[in-house]
Design an enzyme around this catalytic site. Structure first.
Site, PDB file in Angstrom:
ATOM      1  N   GLY A   1       0.894  -1.216  -0.052  1.00  0.00           N
ATOM      2  CA  GLY A   1      -0.192   0.060  -0.105  1.00  0.00           C
ATOM      3  C   GLY A   1       0.765   1.173  -0.107  1.00  0.00           C
ATOM      4  O   GLY A   1       0.566   2.278  -0.705  1.00  0.00           O
ATOM      5  N   CYS A   2       1.882   1.210   0.665  1.00  0.00           N
ATOM      6  CA  CYS A   2       2.618   2.381   0.969  1.00  0.00           C
ATOM      7  C   CYS A   2       3.615   2.504  -0.408  1.00  0.00           C
ATOM      8  O   CYS A   2       3.655   3.725  -0.791  1.00  0.00           O
ATOM      9  CB  CYS A   2       3.748   2.271   1.976  1.00  0.00           C
ATOM     10  SG  CYS A   2       2.756   2.356   3.566  1.00  0.00           S
ATOM     11  N   THR A   3       4.094   1.475  -1.060  1.00  0.00           N
ATOM     12  CA  THR A   3       4.752   1.759  -2.184  1.00  0.00           C
ATOM     13  C   THR A   3       3.565   2.276  -3.505  1.00  0.00           C
ATOM     14  O   THR A   3       3.842   3.117  -4.070  1.00  0.00           O
ATOM     15  CB  THR A   3       5.284   0.595  -2.578  1.00  0.00           C
ATOM     16  OG1 THR A   3       5.973  -0.049  -1.682  1.00  0.00           O
ATOM     17  CG2 THR A   3       5.793   0.443  -4.240  1.00  0.00           C
TER      18      THR A   3
END
Length: 162
Positions: free
Chosen positions: A48-50
């Site tokens: 998700g952060c990527t």
């Protein structure tokens, strides 16, 4: 959101953190020049952060045209940020908030008591928080929502200058 969390209409708390290039970042120095999209995220190199970081990267020119700078904060190390930035060619600043001091200052909640939350703050040049978006499971919406809010701020500014 926590009761003490920074909300829309609040003055954004100023802070100073080390940038991934080793220099110091101070929020209110940047606000002298631009609006700021300040986003807290759980961890470098997670799915998700990527996705979120790459979407901010892909829309970076749109943010620049709207007079805004993107700044990401997590508790990852500077070395982790440097690798994350290099692998994904991120054009914006990542800050290391070891110990979660700034996250706490903003009242960013933890999810499931363990995971650092994902919250984005749109801060105008007066230091006023114009919008807060809190969603762990919609990383891409942080980016599209930020762009919409910045378009509104830009429109307001343009109509005041007429």
């Amino acid at each position: 959101m926590r009761e003490d969390a920074v909300k829309e209409g609040d003055k954004a708390p100023d802070f100073e953190l080390e940038r991934q290039d080793g220099g110091l970042f101070r929020l209110y120095e940047l606000l002298k020049e631009k609006n700021v999209v300040l986003y807290f995220y759980p961890k470098d190199n997670t799915p998700g952060c990527t996705k979120q970081a790459c979407e901010f990267r892909d829309q970076y020119e749109a943010f620049a045209r709207l007079g805004a700078e993107v700044v990401g904060i997590s508790s990852d190390t500077l070395e982790s940020h440097q690798k994350f930035e290099a692998v994904h060619h991120l054009p914006f600043t990542l800050l290391s908030d070891k110990g979660g001091r700034v996250r706490s200052l903003y009242g960013v909640p933890r999810k499931l008591l363990l995971l650092p939350g994902r919250v984005t703050y749109i801060i105008d040049q007066t230091g006023t928080v114009r919008y807060v978006f809190d969603s762990m499971n919609k990383p891409l919406e942080h980016v599209s929502t930020a762009l919409e809010v910045l378009k509104t701020i830009s429109h307001e500014r343009n109509t005041q200058n007429v």
